[in-house]
Design an enzyme around this catalytic site. Structure first.
Site, mmCIF file in Angstrom:
data_model
loop_
_atom_site.group_PDB
_atom_site.id
_atom_site.type_symbol
_atom_site.label_atom_id
_atom_site.label_comp_id
_atom_site.label_asym_id
_atom_site.label_seq_id
_atom_site.Cartn_x
_atom_site.Cartn_y
_atom_site.Cartn_z
ATOM 1 N N TYR A 1 55.666 -64.283 -13.753
ATOM 2 C CA TYR A 1 57.038 -64.664 -13.258
ATOM 3 C C TYR A 1 57.764 -63.221 -13.132
ATOM 4 C CZ TYR A 1 61.221 -66.849 -12.118
ATOM 5 O OH TYR A 1 62.565 -67.359 -11.470
ATOM 6 N N SER B 1 65.494 -63.368 -9.101
ATOM 7 C CA SER B 1 66.156 -63.862 -10.539
ATOM 8 C C SER B 1 66.485 -62.469 -11.215
ATOM 9 C CB SER B 1 64.944 -64.370 -11.306
ATOM 10 O OG SER B 1 64.910 -64.656 -12.669
#
Length: 314
Positions: free
Chosen positions: A171, A158
């Protein structure tokens, strides 16, 4: 007996998928995708299958498996990346199918967490069990098959592996791990003929955010509370946000390059707009300056610019 019948049925599905493939055996690749039931994983699975590749699609429920098995060139595999027994069974299933495995796509992942001081250790652990331990577990299990094929391993990271902010510690931390994991694994497997990449998407249409809200509501119920109208509105708002994003077709294009190109890249930043690209790159530049800001061995400005020019030339 039921487990044997299930395995034989699975092998038959593999045979049917291969028989219906449009590509020749020389060009068709067998590729395993974890977390293939929705979002990026599902988009990629369908695209590869449409091009005649044979996709092993990881799913966690019988209903999800039945839906995936209905698609030509896709063979569903029960695969929860947090469960070693399911990972081991999936390895055995693919070995029994006799197709070999050209590529592993570590796509399964979740978002959860919140402000650092408010995030429970259990929530943090859950994120790492899926996004970190799950990737490590599946890679270790399937690497021998990929090494045998001199194939590819690619992981969904990501832009959060570079950027972070309030509420993203859990995250982003897990995706920072994927960056280090990719670099280490690439160096270790290069002598064995395996190429390793990380795909770093920005904001595309998936269910990762809605799933996080659902887990939050489930925790409230589990603690004896009730789901309030405010929580339901939060879910609805998150659904509207996610559905407003572009479908992850561009992420699939990057994945196809990483898996099938003769010259795959180590990193693919894939974002839906210029702002996300610029924010990601500018964050990396700021970090470069910060790394060079302290100590007697830092480069001066001209030397740093020359290093950057040299890297751009490569």
């Amino acid at each position: 007996m039921s487990r044997l019948l299930s395995r034989l049925s699975g092998i038959l599905l593999v045979a049917i998928s291969l028989a219906s493939a449009a590509q020749s055996p020389e060009t068709q690749k067998s590729i395993l995708i974890t977390g293939a039931t929705s979002g990026i994983g599902r988009n990629l699975a369908e695209a590869l299958a449409n091009e005649g590749h044979h996709v092993y699609a990881g799913a966690r429920t019988g209903a999800e498996m039945a839906e995936l098995n209905a698609i030509n060139n896709i063979t569903a595999v029960r695969l929860d990346v947090t469960k070693q027994d399911e990972v081991d069974a999936a390895v055995q299933f693919i070995e029994d199918g006799g197709t070999g495995l050209y590529a592993l796509v570590n796509n399964a992942g979740i978002y959860d967490g919140g402000p650092v001081l408010d995030t429970e250790i259990g929530v943090m652990n859950l994120v790492y069990q899926v996004n970190v331990e799950g990737v490590l577990r599946t890679t270790k299990a399937f690497a021998p098959l990929v090494i045998e094929s001199k194939g590819r391993i690619a992981t969904t990271g990501s832009i959060a592996g570079t950027v972070s902010g309030p509420g993203f510690a859990a995250y982003s931390g897990s995706k920072h791990y994927i960056e280090a994991f990719t670099d280490s694994l690439a160096a270790e497997l290069e002598p064995l003929g395996v190429k390793v990449s990380v795909i770093e998407p920005g904001n595309y249409q998936t269910q990762i955010r809605r799933s996080a809200v659902k887990r939050s509501m489930a925790r409230v119920v589990g603690d004896g509370g009730v789901v309030t109208s405010g929580m339901e509105k939060q879910y609805k708002a998150m659904e509207e946000v996610e559905l407003s994003y572009k479908k992850p077709d561009e992420v699939t294009l990057a994945y196809k390059h990483a898996l099938l190109s003769d010259a795959p890249l180590r990193r693919y930043v894939v974002v839906p707009n210029a702002n996300e690209q610029q924010y990601t790159i500018e964050t990396k530049i700021r970090e470069l300056v910060e790394l060079n800001s302290w100590g007697p061995h830092s480069y001066d400005n001209e030397e740093l610019l020359e290093k950057l020019k040299s890297a751009l030339g490569q």
